[in-house]
Design an enzyme around this catalytic site. Structure first.
Site, PDB file in Angstrom:
ATOM      1  N   ASN A 218    -104.081 -39.089 -55.345  1.00 53.63           N
ATOM      2  CA  ASN A 218    -105.019 -39.378 -56.434  1.00 53.63           C
ATOM      3  C   ASN A 218    -105.067 -38.161 -57.373  1.00 53.63           C
ATOM      4  O   ASN A 218    -105.432 -37.057 -56.944  1.00 53.63           O
ATOM      5  CB  ASN A 218    -106.403 -39.665 -55.828  1.00 53.63           C
ATOM      6  CG  ASN A 218    -107.430 -40.006 -56.892  1.00 53.63           C
ATOM      7  OD1 ASN A 218    -107.505 -39.358 -57.933  1.00 53.63           O
ATOM      8  ND2 ASN A 218    -108.239 -41.008 -56.641  1.00 53.63           N
TER       9      ASN A 218
ATOM     10  N   ARG B  31    -114.665 -40.714 -67.581  1.00 55.12           N
ATOM     11  CA  ARG B  31    -114.889 -39.263 -67.513  1.00 55.12           C
ATOM     12  C   ARG B  31    -113.607 -38.470 -67.251  1.00 55.12           C
ATOM     13  O   ARG B  31    -113.531 -37.294 -67.543  1.00 55.12           O
ATOM     14  CB  ARG B  31    -115.952 -38.917 -66.485  1.00 55.12           C
ATOM     15  CG  ARG B  31    -115.538 -39.168 -65.049  1.00 55.12           C
ATOM     16  CD  ARG B  31    -116.555 -38.585 -64.092  1.00 55.12           C
ATOM     17  NE  ARG B  31    -117.672 -39.483 -63.906  1.00 55.12           N
ATOM     18  CZ  ARG B  31    -118.336 -39.596 -62.743  1.00 55.12           C
ATOM     19  NH1 ARG B  31    -118.013 -38.854 -61.721  1.00 55.12           N
ATOM     20  NH2 ARG B  31    -119.330 -40.449 -62.614  1.00 55.12           N
TER      21      ARG B  31
ATOM     22  N   HIS C  31    -110.743 -40.916 -48.640  1.00 53.39           N
ATOM     23  CA  HIS C  31    -111.981 -40.286 -49.100  1.00 53.39           C
ATOM     24  C   HIS C  31    -112.344 -39.103 -48.219  1.00 53.39           C
ATOM     25  O   HIS C  31    -112.585 -39.257 -47.031  1.00 53.39           O
ATOM     26  CB  HIS C  31    -113.167 -41.248 -49.161  1.00 53.39           C
ATOM     27  CG  HIS C  31    -114.071 -40.899 -50.317  1.00 53.39           C
ATOM     28  ND1 HIS C  31    -114.768 -39.727 -50.361  1.00 53.39           N
ATOM     29  CD2 HIS C  31    -114.325 -41.535 -51.479  1.00 53.39           C
ATOM     30  CE1 HIS C  31    -115.432 -39.662 -51.492  1.00 53.39           C
ATOM     31  NE2 HIS C  31    -115.176 -40.750 -52.197  1.00 53.39           N
TER      32      HIS C  31
ATOM     33  N   ARG D 245    -112.770 -45.060 -64.515  1.00 52.18           N
ATOM     34  CA  ARG D 245    -114.228 -45.221 -64.408  1.00 52.18           C
ATOM     35  C   ARG D 245    -114.815 -45.814 -65.670  1.00 52.18           C
ATOM     36  O   ARG D 245    -114.251 -45.662 -66.760  1.00 52.18           O
ATOM     37  CB  ARG D 245    -114.875 -43.853 -64.164  1.00 52.18           C
ATOM     38  CG  ARG D 245    -114.681 -43.347 -62.776  1.00 52.18           C
ATOM     39  CD  ARG D 245    -115.480 -42.069 -62.553  1.00 52.18           C
ATOM     40  NE  ARG D 245    -115.614 -41.850 -61.130  1.00 52.18           N
ATOM     41  CZ  ARG D 245    -116.575 -42.365 -60.383  1.00 52.18           C
ATOM     42  NH1 ARG D 245    -117.521 -43.088 -60.935  1.00 52.18           N
ATOM     43  NH2 ARG D 245    -116.610 -42.133 -59.096  1.00 52.18           N
TER      44      ARG D 245
ATOM     45  N   GLU E 193    -109.051 -50.652 -47.940  1.00 50.87           N
ATOM     46  CA  GLU E 193    -109.003 -49.193 -47.811  1.00 50.87           C
ATOM     47  C   GLU E 193    -110.307 -48.781 -47.150  1.00 50.87           C
ATOM     48  O   GLU E 193    -111.398 -48.987 -47.691  1.00 50.87           O
ATOM     49  CB  GLU E 193    -108.849 -48.502 -49.171  1.00 50.87           C
ATOM     50  CG  GLU E 193    -108.805 -46.984 -48.984  1.00 50.87           C
ATOM     51  CD  GLU E 193    -108.450 -46.224 -50.239  1.00 50.87           C
ATOM     52  OE1 GLU E 193    -107.620 -46.721 -51.030  1.00 50.87           O
ATOM     53  OE2 GLU E 193    -109.006 -45.132 -50.419  1.00 50.87           O
TER      54      GLU E 193
ATOM     55  N   GLU F 177    -107.834 -47.642 -59.217  1.00 52.32           N
ATOM     56  CA  GLU F 177    -109.156 -47.990 -58.690  1.00 52.32           C
ATOM     57  C   GLU F 177    -110.037 -48.406 -59.855  1.00 52.32           C
ATOM     58  O   GLU F 177    -110.104 -47.687 -60.858  1.00 52.32           O
ATOM     59  CB  GLU F 177    -109.800 -46.777 -58.009  1.00 52.32           C
ATOM     60  CG  GLU F 177    -109.076 -46.312 -56.778  1.00 52.32           C
ATOM     61  CD  GLU F 177    -109.662 -45.003 -56.242  1.00 52.32           C
ATOM     62  OE1 GLU F 177    -110.684 -44.537 -56.755  1.00 52.32           O
ATOM     63  OE2 GLU F 177    -109.062 -44.452 -55.325  1.00 52.32           O
TER      64      GLU F 177
ATOM     65  N   THR G 195    -116.937 -41.791 -55.674  1.00 52.95           N
ATOM     66  CA  THR G 195    -117.313 -43.076 -55.073  1.00 52.95           C
ATOM     67  C   THR G 195    -118.157 -42.811 -53.826  1.00 52.95           C
ATOM     68  O   THR G 195    -117.757 -42.043 -52.948  1.00 52.95           O
ATOM     69  CB  THR G 195    -116.041 -43.866 -54.696  1.00 52.95           C
ATOM     70  OG1 THR G 195    -115.149 -43.816 -55.797  1.00 52.95           O
ATOM     71  CG2 THR G 195    -116.376 -45.312 -54.358  1.00 52.95           C
TER      72      THR G 195
ATOM     73  N   HIS H 265    -108.374 -35.608 -60.757  1.00 51.63           N
ATOM     74  CA  HIS H 265    -108.960 -34.310 -61.107  1.00 51.63           C
ATOM     75  C   HIS H 265    -108.035 -33.427 -61.934  1.00 51.63           C
ATOM     76  O   HIS H 265    -108.468 -32.396 -62.449  1.00 51.63           O
ATOM     77  CB  HIS H 265    -109.507 -33.618 -59.862  1.00 51.63           C
ATOM     78  CG  HIS H 265    -110.666 -34.391 -59.297  1.00 51.63           C
ATOM     79  ND1 HIS H 265    -111.651 -34.906 -60.111  1.00 51.63           N
ATOM     80  CD2 HIS H 265    -110.963 -34.804 -58.043  1.00 51.63           C
ATOM     81  CE1 HIS H 265    -112.519 -35.581 -59.377  1.00 51.63           C
ATOM     82  NE2 HIS H 265    -112.113 -35.541 -58.117  1.00 51.63           N
TER      83      HIS H 265
ATOM     84  N   HIS I 118    -108.402 -43.468 -60.954  1.00 53.18           N
ATOM     85  CA  HIS I 118    -109.626 -44.278 -61.009  1.00 53.18           C
ATOM     86  C   HIS I 118    -110.061 -44.373 -62.472  1.00 53.18           C
ATOM     87  O   HIS I 118    -110.421 -43.371 -63.077  1.00 53.18           O
ATOM     88  CB  HIS I 118    -110.699 -43.581 -60.166  1.00 53.18           C
ATOM     89  CG  HIS I 118    -111.961 -44.373 -60.018  1.00 53.18           C
ATOM     90  ND1 HIS I 118    -112.939 -44.027 -59.117  1.00 53.18           N
ATOM     91  CD2 HIS I 118    -112.427 -45.491 -60.638  1.00 53.18           C
ATOM     92  CE1 HIS I 118    -113.940 -44.888 -59.191  1.00 53.18           C
ATOM     93  NE2 HIS I 118    -113.656 -45.782 -60.131  1.00 53.18           N
TER      94      HIS I 118
HETATM   95  N1  PXP Z   1    -110.105 -43.696 -52.077  1.00 53.21           N
HETATM   96  C1  PXP Z   1    -111.062 -44.084 -52.946  1.00 53.21           C
HETATM   97  C2  PXP Z   1    -111.423 -45.531 -53.024  1.00 53.21           C
HETATM   98  C3  PXP Z   1    -111.695 -43.143 -53.785  1.00 53.21           C
HETATM   99  O1  PXP Z   1    -112.643 -43.550 -54.647  1.00 53.21           O
HETATM  100  C4  PXP Z   1    -111.295 -41.797 -53.705  1.00 53.21           C
HETATM  101  C5  PXP Z   1    -111.933 -40.784 -54.616  1.00 53.21           C
HETATM  102  O2  PXP Z   1    -111.547 -41.013 -55.933  1.00 53.21           O
HETATM  103  C6  PXP Z   1    -110.281 -41.449 -52.798  1.00 53.21           C
HETATM  104  C7  PXP Z   1    -109.719 -42.416 -51.981  1.00 53.21           C
HETATM  105  C8  PXP Z   1    -109.792 -40.050 -52.674  1.00 53.21           C
HETATM  106  O3  PXP Z   1    -110.833 -39.243 -52.174  1.00 53.21           O
HETATM  107  P1  PXP Z   1    -110.671 -37.667 -52.186  1.00 53.21           P
HETATM  108  O4  PXP Z   1    -110.592 -37.250 -53.619  1.00 53.21           O
HETATM  109  O5  PXP Z   1    -111.915 -37.203 -51.510  1.00 53.21           O
HETATM  110  O6  PXP Z   1    -109.427 -37.340 -51.427  1.00 53.21           O
END
Ligand code: PXP
Length: 241
Positions: free
Chosen positions: A6, A48, A193, A44, A152, A69, A100, A9, A42
């Site tokens: 992901n 953001r 997550h 959003r 997931e 996402e 999330t 960031h 994601h």
């Molecule tokens: N899965 C989902 C559904 C999420 O919303 C996120 C955070 O954007 C992640 C996985 C990844 O989480 P992390 O950034 O804590 O690794």
């Protein structure tokens, strides 16, 4: 086990200055070179970090699947059906959340119906749909009933455990839920997550998981090692588990 990276960031840093750098596509390409099996972003409702334009460019630039996402409550569904990423993970969204906060509450009739409608529309556009849910058998049953391709499972609670007994308890629940989803319901099971270089090993030992989705920890590590190397380091942890 597959690793979905992901890269939200990377865009968070870009948006801190409303700038064009760091370049998201370069990050995605380097993550692929480091061994990412998929790229996740994601979109959003407040935009953001990730913007529509990022998804349009990612869709044409990647050689691995793109997973987006989104919340089915927003206005993103039509856009996503037009762009047709390989996969969509439906998540709940609270505008004031930092990230999330939890899985979809499919036990709520309105959420269930809205999710069912979104799944149908996405699948009609040949998009594989997963549902972000808490590790509960009832939610697996509802995900199956609603015709999701995958779930997931949220590892937030596991990743925030502070004692050995908490870890054992939440891990057992994860194991039982994955087993139920895969063996009884034939669902694809992904997890994510809060996974980090320190806590990923036990999760990566659960053989029936298809993919782990990891963002923050990899992007944080990439500030010191670069994103290609940060992904390689996570890949190695998962492969050695
Ligand atoms: N899965 C989902 C559904 C999420 O919303 C996120 C955070 O954007 C992640 C996985 C990844 O989480 P992390 O950034 O804590 O690794």
């Amino acid at each position: 086990m597959l690793l979905g990276v992901n890269i939200d960031h990377v865009a968070t840093v870009r948006e801190a200055r409303k700038s064009f750098e760091p370049d998201l596509i370069t990050a995605a390409v380097l993550a692929q070179l480091g061994g990412a099996d998929g790229i996740t972003v994601h979109l959003r409702q407040d935009r953001r970090h990730i913007k529509e334009q990022d998804i349009i460019i990612l869709k044409t630039s990647l050689s691995v699947p793109l997973n987006v996402e989104i919340s089915s409550a927003g206005t993103m569904l039509d856009f996503i059906c037009n762009i047709r990423p390989d996969k969509v993970c439906l998540v709940p969204e609270n505008p004031s959340e930092i990230t999330t906060e939890g899985g979809l509450n499919l036990k709520n009739k309105k959420v269930f119906q809205q999710t069912a409608k979104a799944i149908k529309k996405l699948q009609q556009n040949e998009i594989e749909v997963s549902l972000f849910i808490e590790p509960e058998k009832d939610l697996i049953d509802l995900s199956y009933k609603i015709n999701a391709d995958a779930v997931e499972i949220n590892t937030k609670e596991y990743s925030e455990c502070e004692t050995i007994s908490q870890i054992e308890k939440t891990y057992k629940i994860l194991l039982e839920t994955v087993d139920y989803a895969v063996r009884k319901k034939n669902l694809i099971v992904n997890m994510g997550h809060g996974l980090t270089y320190d806590n990923v090993t036990a999760i990566a030992q659960i053989e029936s998981i298809t993919e782990l989705n990891i963002g923050h920890s990899i992007v944080a590590k990439s500030m010191f090692y670069g994103i290609e190397e940060a992904v390689k380091m996570m890949r190695k942890k998962i492969d050695k588990a």
